[in-house]
Design an enzyme around this catalytic site. Structure first.
Site, PDB file in Angstrom:
ATOM      1  N   PHE A  42       0.800  -1.222   0.000  1.00 23.48           N
ATOM      2  CA  PHE A  42       0.000   0.000   0.000  1.00 23.48           C
ATOM      3  C   PHE A  42       0.838   1.279   0.000  1.00 23.48           C
ATOM      4  O   PHE A  42       0.306   2.373   0.053  1.00 23.48           O
ATOM      5  CB  PHE A  42      -0.950   0.011   1.201  1.00 23.48           C
ATOM      6  N   ARG A  70      -5.795   7.406  19.179  1.00 23.38           N
ATOM      7  CA  ARG A  70      -5.952   6.194  18.365  1.00 23.38           C
ATOM      8  C   ARG A  70      -7.339   5.591  18.593  1.00 23.38           C
ATOM      9  O   ARG A  70      -7.946   5.045  17.670  1.00 23.38           O
ATOM     10  CB  ARG A  70      -4.807   5.206  18.646  1.00 23.38           C
ATOM     11  N   THR A  76      -7.270   0.944  11.840  1.00 28.63           N
ATOM     12  CA  THR A  76      -6.745   1.330  10.526  1.00 28.63           C
ATOM     13  C   THR A  76      -7.673   0.898   9.405  1.00 28.63           C
ATOM     14  O   THR A  76      -7.974   1.663   8.497  1.00 28.63           O
ATOM     15  CB  THR A  76      -5.361   0.661  10.309  1.00 28.63           C
ATOM     16  N   ARG A  90     -12.603   7.015  11.723  1.00 27.71           N
ATOM     17  CA  ARG A  90     -12.455   6.144  10.551  1.00 27.71           C
ATOM     18  C   ARG A  90     -13.728   5.361  10.277  1.00 27.71           C
ATOM     19  O   ARG A  90     -14.083   5.107   9.128  1.00 27.71           O
ATOM     20  CB  ARG A  90     -11.258   5.214  10.752  1.00 27.71           C
ATOM     21  N   ASN A 100      -8.195   6.462   4.931  1.00 30.50           N
ATOM     22  CA  ASN A 100      -8.891   6.248   6.201  1.00 30.50           C
ATOM     23  C   ASN A 100      -8.919   7.501   7.069  1.00 30.50           C
ATOM     24  O   ASN A 100      -9.019   7.418   8.282  1.00 30.50           O
ATOM     25  CB  ASN A 100      -8.284   5.049   6.938  1.00 30.50           C
ATOM     26  N   HIS A 103      -4.427  10.245  10.617  1.00 28.79           N
ATOM     27  CA  HIS A 103      -3.203   9.596  11.082  1.00 28.79           C
ATOM     28  C   HIS A 103      -3.017   9.942  12.549  1.00 28.79           C
ATOM     29  O   HIS A 103      -3.436  11.011  12.990  1.00 28.79           O
ATOM     30  CB  HIS A 103      -2.004  10.096  10.275  1.00 28.79           C
TER      31      HIS A 103
HETATM   32  N1  LIG Z   1      -3.545  -3.144   4.853  1.00 23.74           N
HETATM   33  C1  LIG Z   1      -3.588  -1.903   4.382  1.00 23.74           C
HETATM   34  N2  LIG Z   1      -4.218  -1.641   3.214  1.00 23.74           N
HETATM   35  C2  LIG Z   1      -4.244  -0.390   2.688  1.00 23.74           C
HETATM   36  N3  LIG Z   1      -3.680   0.686   3.265  1.00 23.74           N
HETATM   37  C3  LIG Z   1      -3.045   0.500   4.442  1.00 23.74           C
HETATM   38  C4  LIG Z   1      -2.963  -0.806   5.062  1.00 23.74           C
HETATM   39  N4  LIG Z   1      -2.257  -0.691   6.214  1.00 23.74           N
HETATM   40  C5  LIG Z   1      -1.923   0.618   6.322  1.00 23.74           C
HETATM   41  N5  LIG Z   1      -2.385   1.330   5.257  1.00 23.74           N
HETATM   42  C6  LIG Z   1      -2.234   2.782   5.052  1.00 23.74           C
HETATM   43  O1  LIG Z   1      -0.989   3.235   5.574  1.00 23.74           O
HETATM   44  C7  LIG Z   1      -1.215   4.110   6.690  1.00 23.74           C
HETATM   45  C8  LIG Z   1      -0.162   3.881   7.744  1.00 23.74           C
HETATM   46  O2  LIG Z   1      -0.274   2.566   8.245  1.00 23.74           O
HETATM   47  P1  LIG Z   1      -0.111   2.216   9.793  1.00 23.74           P
HETATM   48  O3  LIG Z   1       0.909   3.143  10.359  1.00 23.74           O
HETATM   49  O4  LIG Z   1       0.112   0.745   9.861  1.00 23.74           O
HETATM   50  O5  LIG Z   1      -1.560   2.501  10.407  1.00 23.74           O
HETATM   51  P2  LIG Z   1      -2.144   3.697  11.301  1.00 23.74           P
HETATM   52  O6  LIG Z   1      -2.394   4.864  10.356  1.00 23.74           O
HETATM   53  O7  LIG Z   1      -3.420   3.157  11.877  1.00 23.74           O
HETATM   54  O8  LIG Z   1      -1.097   3.994  12.347  1.00 23.74           O
HETATM   55  C9  LIG Z   1      -2.648   3.777   7.130  1.00 23.74           C
HETATM   56  O9  LIG Z   1      -3.274   4.812   7.850  1.00 23.74           O
HETATM   57  C10 LIG Z   1      -3.313   3.526   5.805  1.00 23.74           C
HETATM   58  O10 LIG Z   1      -3.579   4.752   5.136  1.00 23.74           O
END
Ligand SMILES: Nc1ncnc2c1ncn2[C@@H]1O[C@H](COP(=O)(O)OP(=O)(O)O)[C@@H](O)[C@H]1O
Ligand SMILES: Nc1ccn([C@@H]2O[C@H](COP(=O)(O)OP(=O)(O)OP(=O)(O)O)[C@@H](O)[C@H]2O)c(=O)n1
Length: 192
Positions: A42, A70, A76, A90, A100, A103
């Site tokens: 991604f 969070r 996520t 979200r 989503n 951040h």
């Molecule tokens: N499995 C996934 N499929 C698509 N996009 C993803 C996925 N995991 C993460 N992302 C994207 O990358 C961003 C950063 O990921 P991460 O740091 O793991 O999650 P978070 O934003 O919840 O801390 C996410 O907010 C999302 O936009």
């Protein structure tokens, strides 16, 4: 507009807003910010998404700021968010797992880094030394025009908001940053 609703959520959850700004990323900033995800399937789409329009970044403070933000964001993955946390940001506004909406920093260390990334002008140690205690004592008020919590007697806070270029609404991200002293700071970035 999502950004108004998200701003209200920040206030409703008793975050102190220390800084905020509107900004738009180019490819370079987006790639650097998500560098830890390079190689993941991604990566390219999140990089593209984050350059697709303006976003709003915040430094937020409160007890357990990182954990709380969070929780307010929700999971996520958007379908999980809709199912298990429908009231979360979200769950309400997320479009896809990538798009989503928001951040949030995931640890004090990443928060400190991310705050510096978005707000190099925010002196974190200076804030801890000089202002944190007053915020802890509740000596602040919300300035609705500036959309910031300012210390009483500090009407002219040396921080400014930048106007976003007028653009259509988009989905967004919010990014949360730091802790360290127990009032944790959070940065939220969001596309509007
Ligand atoms: N499995 C996934 N499929 C698509 N996009 C993803 C996925 N995991 C993460 N992302 C994207 O990358 C961003 C950063 O990921 P991460 O740091 O793991 O999650 P978070 O934003 O919840 O801390 C996410 O907010 C999302 O936009
Ligand atoms: N190589 C891939 C591509 C996608 N997915 C999963 O497929 C789902 C759909 O991806 P998502 O990002 O929600 O939707 P898209 O329609 O692809 O939209 P976007 O461009 O915003 O990512 C997600 O659970 C994602 O984790 C996956 O596991 N492996």
């Amino acid at each position: 507009m999502n950004n108004k609703a998200i701003h209200q959520k920040i206030l409703d959850n008793n975050f102190i807003i220390l800084m905020h700004k509107y900004l738009k990323w180019g490819q370079e900033e987006s790639r650097a910010f998500y560098a830890e995800h390079s190689g993941r399937f991604f990566y390219q789409r999140v990089v593209e998404f984050m350059t697709s329009g303006p976003m709003r970044a915040y430094v937020l403070a409160r007890e357990d700021a990182i954990q709380r933000w969070r929780y307010v964001m929700g999971p996520t993955k958007v379908f999980r968010a809709r199912y298990s946390a429908p009231e979360s940001i979200r769950g309400t506004y997320g479009l896809t797992d990538t798009r989503n909406t928001t951040h949030g920093s995931d640890s004090p260390e990443s928060a400190a880094k991310e705050i510096s990334f978005f707000f190099p002008e925010f002196k974190q140690q200076q804030w801890i030394n000089k202002e944190e205690m007053s915020y802890r004592q509740g000596l602040y008020f919300y300035h609705s025009e500036k959309q910031l919590h300012l210390l009483r007697g500090h009407q002219q806070q040396p921080m400014q908001t930048q106007e976003s270029s007028p653009q259509a609404a988009f989905e967004g991200t919010d990014c949360t940053l730091d802790s360290r002293a127990q009032i944790e700071r959070v940065v939220t970035t969001g596309q509007l």
